[in-house]
Write a protein that holds these residues in place. Sequence first.
Motif, PDB file in Angstrom:
ATOM      1  N   LEU A  25     -55.520   3.175  40.610  1.00  0.00           N
ATOM      2  CA  LEU A  25     -55.316   4.321  41.484  1.00  0.00           C
ATOM      3  C   LEU A  25     -54.448   4.015  42.699  1.00  0.00           C
ATOM      4  O   LEU A  25     -54.056   4.923  43.422  1.00  0.00           O
ATOM      5  CB  LEU A  25     -56.678   4.852  41.956  1.00  0.00           C
ATOM      6  N   GLY A  26     -54.179   2.724  42.926  1.00  0.00           N
ATOM      7  CA  GLY A  26     -53.423   2.352  44.120  1.00  0.00           C
ATOM      8  C   GLY A  26     -54.244   2.500  45.384  1.00  0.00           C
ATOM      9  O   GLY A  26     -53.709   2.759  46.467  1.00  0.00           O
ATOM     10  N   HIS A 140     -38.196  -3.044  38.880  1.00  0.00           N
ATOM     11  CA  HIS A 140     -39.151  -2.714  37.824  1.00  0.00           C
ATOM     12  C   HIS A 140     -40.355  -2.011  38.444  1.00  0.00           C
ATOM     13  O   HIS A 140     -40.631  -2.145  39.641  1.00  0.00           O
ATOM     14  CB  HIS A 140     -39.614  -3.968  37.082  1.00  0.00           C
ATOM     15  N   ASP A 141     -41.073  -1.270  37.616  1.00  0.00           N
ATOM     16  CA  ASP A 141     -42.280  -0.573  38.059  1.00  0.00           C
ATOM     17  C   ASP A 141     -43.542  -1.358  37.712  1.00  0.00           C
ATOM     18  O   ASP A 141     -44.475  -1.444  38.508  1.00  0.00           O
ATOM     19  CB  ASP A 141     -42.366   0.808  37.407  1.00  0.00           C
ATOM     20  N   LEU A 142     -43.585  -1.882  36.489  1.00  0.00           N
ATOM     21  CA  LEU A 142     -44.718  -2.672  36.008  1.00  0.00           C
ATOM     22  C   LEU A 142     -44.183  -3.966  35.421  1.00  0.00           C
ATOM     23  O   LEU A 142     -43.111  -3.977  34.812  1.00  0.00           O
ATOM     24  CB  LEU A 142     -45.504  -1.926  34.927  1.00  0.00           C
ATOM     25  N   THR A 155     -49.828  -6.227  43.390  1.00  0.00           N
ATOM     26  CA  THR A 155     -51.232  -6.170  42.969  1.00  0.00           C
ATOM     27  C   THR A 155     -51.307  -6.484  41.477  1.00  0.00           C
ATOM     28  O   THR A 155     -50.596  -5.885  40.675  1.00  0.00           O
ATOM     29  CB  THR A 155     -51.821  -4.771  43.223  1.00  0.00           C
ATOM     30  N   ALA A 156     -52.175  -7.433  41.124  1.00  0.00           N
ATOM     31  CA  ALA A 156     -52.302  -7.865  39.732  1.00  0.00           C
ATOM     32  C   ALA A 156     -53.684  -7.529  39.191  1.00  0.00           C
ATOM     33  O   ALA A 156     -54.694  -7.711  39.881  1.00  0.00           O
ATOM     34  CB  ALA A 156     -52.062  -9.373  39.611  1.00  0.00           C
ATOM     35  N   THR A 157     -53.728  -7.048  37.964  1.00  0.00           N
ATOM     36  CA  THR A 157     -54.973  -6.764  37.261  1.00  0.00           C
ATOM     37  C   THR A 157     -54.981  -7.558  35.958  1.00  0.00           C
ATOM     38  O   THR A 157     -54.015  -7.482  35.195  1.00  0.00           O
ATOM     39  CB  THR A 157     -55.091  -5.261  36.935  1.00  0.00           C
ATOM     40  N   GLY A 279     -49.561   0.155  45.909  1.00  0.00           N
ATOM     41  CA  GLY A 279     -49.396   1.545  46.314  1.00  0.00           C
ATOM     42  C   GLY A 279     -48.578   2.404  45.381  1.00  0.00           C
ATOM     43  O   GLY A 279     -48.638   3.635  45.459  1.00  0.00           O
ATOM     44  N   THR A 280     -47.831   1.789  44.448  1.00  0.00           N
ATOM     45  CA  THR A 280     -46.951   2.597  43.589  1.00  0.00           C
ATOM     46  C   THR A 280     -47.708   3.357  42.516  1.00  0.00           C
ATOM     47  O   THR A 280     -47.140   4.253  41.883  1.00  0.00           O
ATOM     48  CB  THR A 280     -45.880   1.720  42.918  1.00  0.00           C
ATOM     49  N   LEU A 281     -48.988   3.023  42.308  1.00  0.00           N
ATOM     50  CA  LEU A 281     -49.747   3.767  41.300  1.00  0.00           C
ATOM     51  C   LEU A 281     -50.114   5.166  41.773  1.00  0.00           C
ATOM     52  O   LEU A 281     -50.775   5.913  41.064  1.00  0.00           O
ATOM     53  CB  LEU A 281     -51.005   2.986  40.912  1.00  0.00           C
ATOM     54  N   ALA A 282     -49.671   5.508  42.965  1.00  0.00           N
ATOM     55  CA  ALA A 282     -49.790   6.902  43.401  1.00  0.00           C
ATOM     56  C   ALA A 282     -48.862   7.799  42.586  1.00  0.00           C
ATOM     57  O   ALA A 282     -49.059   9.016  42.520  1.00  0.00           O
ATOM     58  CB  ALA A 282     -49.454   7.023  44.885  1.00  0.00           C
TER      59      ALA A 282
END
Length: 300
Positions: A25-26, A140-142, A155-157, A279-282
């Motif tokens: 969700l960012g 890049h985005d992801l 941010t890493a998951t 924050g880009t997952l907004a």
Amino acid sequence: MDLALLRTFVTVHRAGSFTRAAALLGLSQPAVTGQIRTLETQLGRPLFLRLARGVRPTTTGEELAHKIAPHVDALLEITEAGIEEVEGTPNRTLHLAGPPEFTGLRALPALTPLIAQGLTVRAAHGTSDELFESLSAGHHDLAITTARPRGRLLTATPLCDEEHVLVAAPRWAARLGGPAVVRDKGVRALEHLPVVEVHETLPLVTRYWAAVFDTEPVASGSVVVPDLRAVLSCVAAGAGIGVLPRYLCADALDTGELVALLDPPVPPLRTYFLVVRTGTLAHPHLARAHEWLLRAAVSW
């Protein structure tokens, strides 16, 4: 009821943890925890059981997710489409980067349903350090990487673990005497065999030797090719031994084209991470792709 609370609830339900949901969700983890508590207060019932690692939905939480998830997804889709129409940016392009084999064989097929819905994808590849740099610069985005970035900009998951297998063509396995000989003699049985790798530094072989034999390989690469699929082809053709991800060589092992030379009690693993700029997952289309990959990775 606030759509943001319901979206957070659905995301936590799918992710299985507040931490993974926060990345999707960012948001910060405390913000996600606070939203779930607010929703639980409004409903008057707990929605999740807090476990040592992650959360598990209660009966109420499971029922609520079953009822609202399709509607939340539909509302978010409508909202996203409306924003794009207002802003005049109908093109939803995902710039994805990662190891070429993993991206091509796992990530891109997993994103096919979103591509069918209008998402366009541009894929690239590089080392983890190169991907961190290009991701930070906005190219890049992801990114799918085998290392975790430092600092707060990215941010890493954790995405999934990859098992590595020591493999050879059947004729090499026969000359060695089979897996039993490798198990008994250990690294001594392999010292003089040709090695096929993706780099002169033998990254996969070195990691395997360290994890299984607690030593470093003494051989140099007989064949060095920059793609694991080429390593697979060369090893199957009898060019030497190699270390490959199980997902990549599983079919060849099943058909007998390759033989696993060892079955260690604890196989070497490598973790893949899904990395974004914080924050880009907004952006809804990025969040959906991020979530879709995490959900697909459960079966990887």
